[in-house]
Design a protein around this motif. Structure first.
Motif, PDB file in Angstrom:
ATOM      1  N   PRO A 107      11.136  15.525 -18.450  1.00  0.00           N
ATOM      2  CA  PRO A 107      11.012  14.075 -18.663  1.00  0.00           C
ATOM      3  C   PRO A 107      10.954  13.322 -17.336  1.00  0.00           C
ATOM      4  CG  PRO A 107      13.258  14.789 -19.081  1.00  0.00           C
ATOM      5  CD  PRO A 107      12.464  16.034 -18.848  1.00  0.00           C
ATOM      6  N   LYS A 108      10.127  12.301 -17.303  1.00  0.00           N
ATOM      7  CA  LYS A 108       9.958  11.502 -16.092  1.00  0.00           C
ATOM      8  C   LYS A 108      10.417  10.055 -16.275  1.00  0.00           C
ATOM      9  CE  LYS A 108       5.997  14.339 -14.803  1.00  0.00           C
ATOM     10  NZ  LYS A 108       4.527  14.405 -14.743  1.00  0.00           N
ATOM     11  N   ALA A 109      10.533   9.626 -17.515  1.00  0.00           N
ATOM     12  CA  ALA A 109      10.945   8.256 -17.802  1.00  0.00           C
ATOM     13  C   ALA A 109      11.858   8.259 -19.018  1.00  0.00           C
ATOM     14  CB  ALA A 109       9.724   7.363 -18.042  1.00  0.00           C
ATOM     15  N   ALA A 110      12.579   7.161 -19.167  1.00  0.00           N
ATOM     16  CA  ALA A 110      13.463   6.999 -20.330  1.00  0.00           C
ATOM     17  C   ALA A 110      13.450   5.538 -20.740  1.00  0.00           C
ATOM     18  CB  ALA A 110      14.878   7.452 -20.001  1.00  0.00           C
ATOM     19  N   SER A 111      13.737   5.315 -22.008  1.00  0.00           N
ATOM     20  CA  SER A 111      13.859   3.949 -22.512  1.00  0.00           C
ATOM     21  C   SER A 111      15.144   3.833 -23.314  1.00  0.00           C
ATOM     22  CB  SER A 111      12.651   3.565 -23.378  1.00  0.00           C
ATOM     23  OG  SER A 111      12.509   4.434 -24.489  1.00  0.00           O
ATOM     24  N   ARG A 112      15.723   2.646 -23.247  1.00  0.00           N
ATOM     25  CA  ARG A 112      16.924   2.361 -24.016  1.00  0.00           C
ATOM     26  C   ARG A 112      16.707   1.080 -24.798  1.00  0.00           C
ATOM     27  NH1 ARG A 112      22.786   0.882 -21.364  1.00  0.00           N
ATOM     28  NH2 ARG A 112      21.778  -1.135 -21.146  1.00  0.00           N
ATOM     29  N   ARG A 113      17.100   1.114 -26.045  1.00  0.00           N
ATOM     30  CA  ARG A 113      17.096  -0.097 -26.873  1.00  0.00           C
ATOM     31  C   ARG A 113      18.519  -0.291 -27.366  1.00  0.00           C
ATOM     32  NH1 ARG A 113      16.228  -0.825 -32.634  1.00  0.00           N
ATOM     33  NH2 ARG A 113      15.596  -2.969 -33.104  1.00  0.00           N
ATOM     34  N   LEU A 114      19.146  -1.345 -26.883  1.00  0.00           N
ATOM     35  CA  LEU A 114      20.531  -1.633 -27.246  1.00  0.00           C
ATOM     36  C   LEU A 114      20.543  -2.939 -28.027  1.00  0.00           C
ATOM     37  CD1 LEU A 114      23.354  -0.424 -26.742  1.00  0.00           C
ATOM     38  CD2 LEU A 114      23.535  -1.938 -24.751  1.00  0.00           C
ATOM     39  N   THR A 115      20.962  -2.865 -29.285  1.00  0.00           N
ATOM     40  CA  THR A 115      20.940  -4.045 -30.152  1.00  0.00           C
ATOM     41  C   THR A 115      22.266  -4.186 -30.892  1.00  0.00           C
ATOM     42  OG1 THR A 115      19.926  -2.733 -31.935  1.00  0.00           O
ATOM     43  CG2 THR A 115      18.439  -3.987 -30.517  1.00  0.00           C
ATOM     44  N   THR A 116      22.612  -5.416 -31.167  1.00  0.00           N
ATOM     45  CA  THR A 116      23.832  -5.707 -31.923  1.00  0.00           C
ATOM     46  C   THR A 116      23.559  -5.603 -33.415  1.00  0.00           C
ATOM     47  OG1 THR A 116      24.642  -7.173 -30.194  1.00  0.00           O
ATOM     48  CG2 THR A 116      25.586  -7.459 -32.389  1.00  0.00           C
TER      49      THR A 116
END
Length: 203
Positions: A107-116
């Motif tokens: 893997p070369k990139a990552a994404s995060r989705r943080l939601t309430t």
């Protein structure tokens, strides 16, 4: 499965080459760590991918919470504390995890989705509204995990702050996740127990 992440936000003029060298020199140390599913050594660099900060923010998926506890208090985490002070280590209970089509690529990139989790997730106060929301998010994760560039996709819940975390590793050099709240560069992946992470929903 248990997720953990700490975020070291660094000065705006910080030379991120220092972090790159740190990971290049020592990232392999956890490549065979018992109980660890994976650790993604990720950074955000100010001005890249719209990041407003320089940040070192390693992300972990643990198969064994005892091993995670040992890492935090008995061996491993002390290097971060020594060099940067003791950061808040956020943690989430695993909800679902999927291997993507690019699982064999680094893997070369990552994404995060943080939601309430919204208070109106259970408008009728039956107690089942949260389950319906999690079902929807689990299905969304499954659909996203089929993207050709996905290495690993995980969903987890913080029941203290009632936040949902979606974290995705990508083989691409950028994270094509339109819903991401943060995007990272992956410097190294330690994955001693990657094959042992649960496949699909964990509940």
């Amino acid at each position: 499965m248990y997720a953990k992440q700490y975020e070291l936000t660094l000065p705006a003029d910080y030379d991120m080459a220092i972090i790159r060298k740190r990971v290049a020199d020592g990232g392999h140390v956890l490549d065979s760590r018992p109980g660890l599913g994976m650790k993604a050594y990720v950074i955000r660099e100010r001005g890249i991918d719209d990041s407003p900060v320089n940040q070192y923010a390693p992300f972990y998926l643990w198969n064994d919470t005892g091993a995670m506890a040992h890492f935090l208090v008995g061996g491993g985490f002390q290097n971060i504390v020594r060099d940067f002070g003791r950061p808040a280590a956020r943690h989430w209970t695993g909800i679902a995890c999927h291997a993507g089509p690019a699982r064999t690529a680094p893997p070369k990139a990552a994404s995060r989705r943080l939601t309430t989790v919204p208070a109106h997730a259970d408008p009728e106060r039956t107690g089942s509204g949260l389950s319906a929301l999690i079902e929807q998010e689990t299905e969304r994760l499954h659909r996203l995990s089929r993207h050709d560039g996905v290495h690993t996709a995980a969903l987890a819940l913080d029941p203290h702050h009632w936040q949902l975390l979606r974290f995705v590793l990508w083989a691409d050099t950028s994270a094509p996740d339109q819903d991401a709240t943060e995007r990272y560069e992956v410097l190294h992946l330690s994955a001693p127990g990657l094959a042992d992470l649960p496949e699909g929903r964990a509940w």
